[in-house]
Enzyme design. Sequence first.
Site, short mmCIF file in Angstrom:
data_model
loop_
_atom_site.label_atom_id
_atom_site.label_comp_id
_atom_site.label_asym_id
_atom_site.label_seq_id
_atom_site.Cartn_x
_atom_site.Cartn_y
_atom_site.Cartn_z
N GLN A 1 0.81 -1.21 0.00
CA GLN A 1 0.00 0.00 0.00
C GLN A 1 0.86 1.27 0.00
OE1 GLN A 1 -2.79 -1.73 3.42
NE2 GLN A 1 -3.43 0.28 2.73
N HIS A 2 0.20 2.38 -0.29
CA HIS A 2 0.68 3.76 -0.04
C HIS A 2 1.78 4.29 -0.96
CE1 HIS A 2 -1.45 3.41 3.78
NE2 HIS A 2 -0.64 2.46 4.19
N ASP B 1 -2.29 -4.78 -0.53
CA ASP B 1 -1.99 -6.16 -0.11
C ASP B 1 -2.81 -6.62 1.10
OD1 ASP B 1 -0.49 -4.57 1.65
OD2 ASP B 1 1.41 -5.57 1.26
O1 LIG Z 1 1.72 0.19 4.92
C1 LIG Z 1 1.15 -0.88 5.07
C2 LIG Z 1 -0.25 -0.95 5.52
O2 LIG Z 1 -0.82 0.27 5.81
C3 LIG Z 1 1.92 -2.14 4.79
O3 LIG Z 1 1.24 -3.28 5.25
C4 LIG Z 1 2.22 -2.24 3.30
O4 LIG Z 1 1.03 -2.55 2.61
C5 LIG Z 1 3.37 -3.19 3.00
O5 LIG Z 1 3.14 -4.51 3.27
P1 LIG Z 1 4.17 -5.73 3.21
O6 LIG Z 1 5.19 -5.48 2.19
O7 LIG Z 1 4.71 -5.93 4.58
O8 LIG Z 1 3.31 -6.89 2.79
#
Ligand SMILES: O=C(CO)[C@@H](O)[C@H](O)COP(=O)(O)O
Length: 477
Positions: free
Chosen positions: A78-79, A231
């Site tokens: 995300q983000h 994700d």
């Molecule tokens: O920033 C967040 C949720 O807000 C994280 O959960 C990212 O989405 C990255 O996830 P992973 O790489 O650890 O799966």
Amino acid sequence: MAVQRVVIGVDSSTQATKAVAVDVDTGAVLGVGRAPHSVSTGAARESEPEQWWDAFTEAVRGTGHADRAAAVSVGAQQHGLVALDSRGVPVRPALLWNDVRSAPQAAALLEELGAEEWARRTGSAPTAAFTVAKWAWLRANEPQAADRVAAVRLPHDYLTERLTGVAVTDRGDASGTGWWTPRGYDKDILHRVGLDPALLPEVLAPGTAAGAVRAGTPLREGALVAAGTGDNMAAALGLGLEPGMPVVSLGTSGTVYAVTRGRPRDPSGTIAGFADARGDWLPLACTLNCTLAVDRIAGLLSLDREAVEPGGGAVVLPYLDGERTPNLPYASGLLHGLRHDTSPGQLLQAAYDGAAYSLLTAVDDVLRAGGEPVDPAVPLLLVGGGAKGAAWRATVRRLSGRPVCVPAAQELVALGAAAQAAGLLTGEAPDEVARRWGARDGVLLEPTPRDTETLERIKDTLRGAGALFTSARGPAR
Ligand SMILES: O=C(CO)[C@@H](O)[C@H](O)COP(=O)(O)O
Ligand SMILES: Nc1ncnc2c1ncn2[C@@H]1O[C@H](COP(=O)(O)OP(=O)(O)O)[C@@H](O)[C@H]1O
């Protein structure tokens, strides 16, 4: 004999891309592919979007079904801010969710609009992770690059657009930007950060296809492409979550979340008020330091990650990347309570405890934020790479005091994306598909008494750390 229908789901996460090919009718996983990414070190956390595309290509080919899948969907970290020029080429590497250089911009944005107003409009009080803070950072620090930007995408939008040529996103991932509201993009917020809404992708309604695979990709031309999502939202689909079931995910990030019927709005910033990929909500707390931080500490101690020992009174707050929950972007790792008889194995256990603490003390807050009942007898679903580890499982059981269910299915983000793709073919909701596939089934671990003594010790250390964690002039990276 009926022709086998195959879909591919992709998880483009921080460290790697994983892809699964799944039989739509039975849920059998027919093939898995994987390819790593690199993330910059030092103060920045950046990745090259082109590398995501290469990893995507390798991972989907690795499933052995790229040329026959009837539909595909992409879930991704995300983000992240993917800033493209007028030719669709990144103007610079993507700024990732765990890049805390945007902390001053997040603080200024909070100050400007007020946390209550942010939460009322977008569901969340933004931290450095949110795309809005990253865009503000780009404008402040690299104005020439910002001036060249003709399109702003999230990681999953970028990959979906490479596949289809269409600029779209979904409500789940869009809810992590800081400029999405249930009524569309917030024009006032976009104006405040100097971002033209025309640069953003269209937000598709749940269940809508993004388009079809175009020529020149590793997938079959014409295959359907679902909207994809963030994700965590994809994992919620993959688990076939029903409202009120708490999930703890142990990966690069640690997350705790639940699907809820009520819309979360937490001005404290602890709980992000995300939307899920269907029509519900996904309140979530996220830590920056989870499996990677604990593995790093095991490495420093020259121990295997399972070589934990009980006892001792040490506290390790493994905030190697700064931290988001609690919101301490300027923090670094802290060791407190070291004695002559503290063993390396006890220090490693303390690192697990310190990493798990914020997640496990947020479970009830996540449920309450979305108006779901809090019932400690409901099992925690434990997912992500860390869920494979015995020390992680034992830590989560001991610090939560809850029953813990570890689903047998691996790669739940990719599986959730596959369920979204399958839904396009069958007309089912993606979470229904995942339930039909039995993706949530797994080992149930009975509850153990909650270790409140350790929780209290960590709480006291956090409280006592004060300026060590809050000063922007912390130890240099
Ligand atoms: O920033 C967040 C949720 O807000 C994280 O959960 C990212 O989405 C990255 O996830 P992973 O790489 O650890 O799966
Ligand atoms: N058997 C295992 N025991 C404990 N941790 C593991 C095991 N296998 C993988 N991991 C951890 O899982 C992490 C990757 O998890 P994953 O959920 O795939 O992360 P991400 O989605 O953030 O890339 C690695 O950092 C590693 O520490």
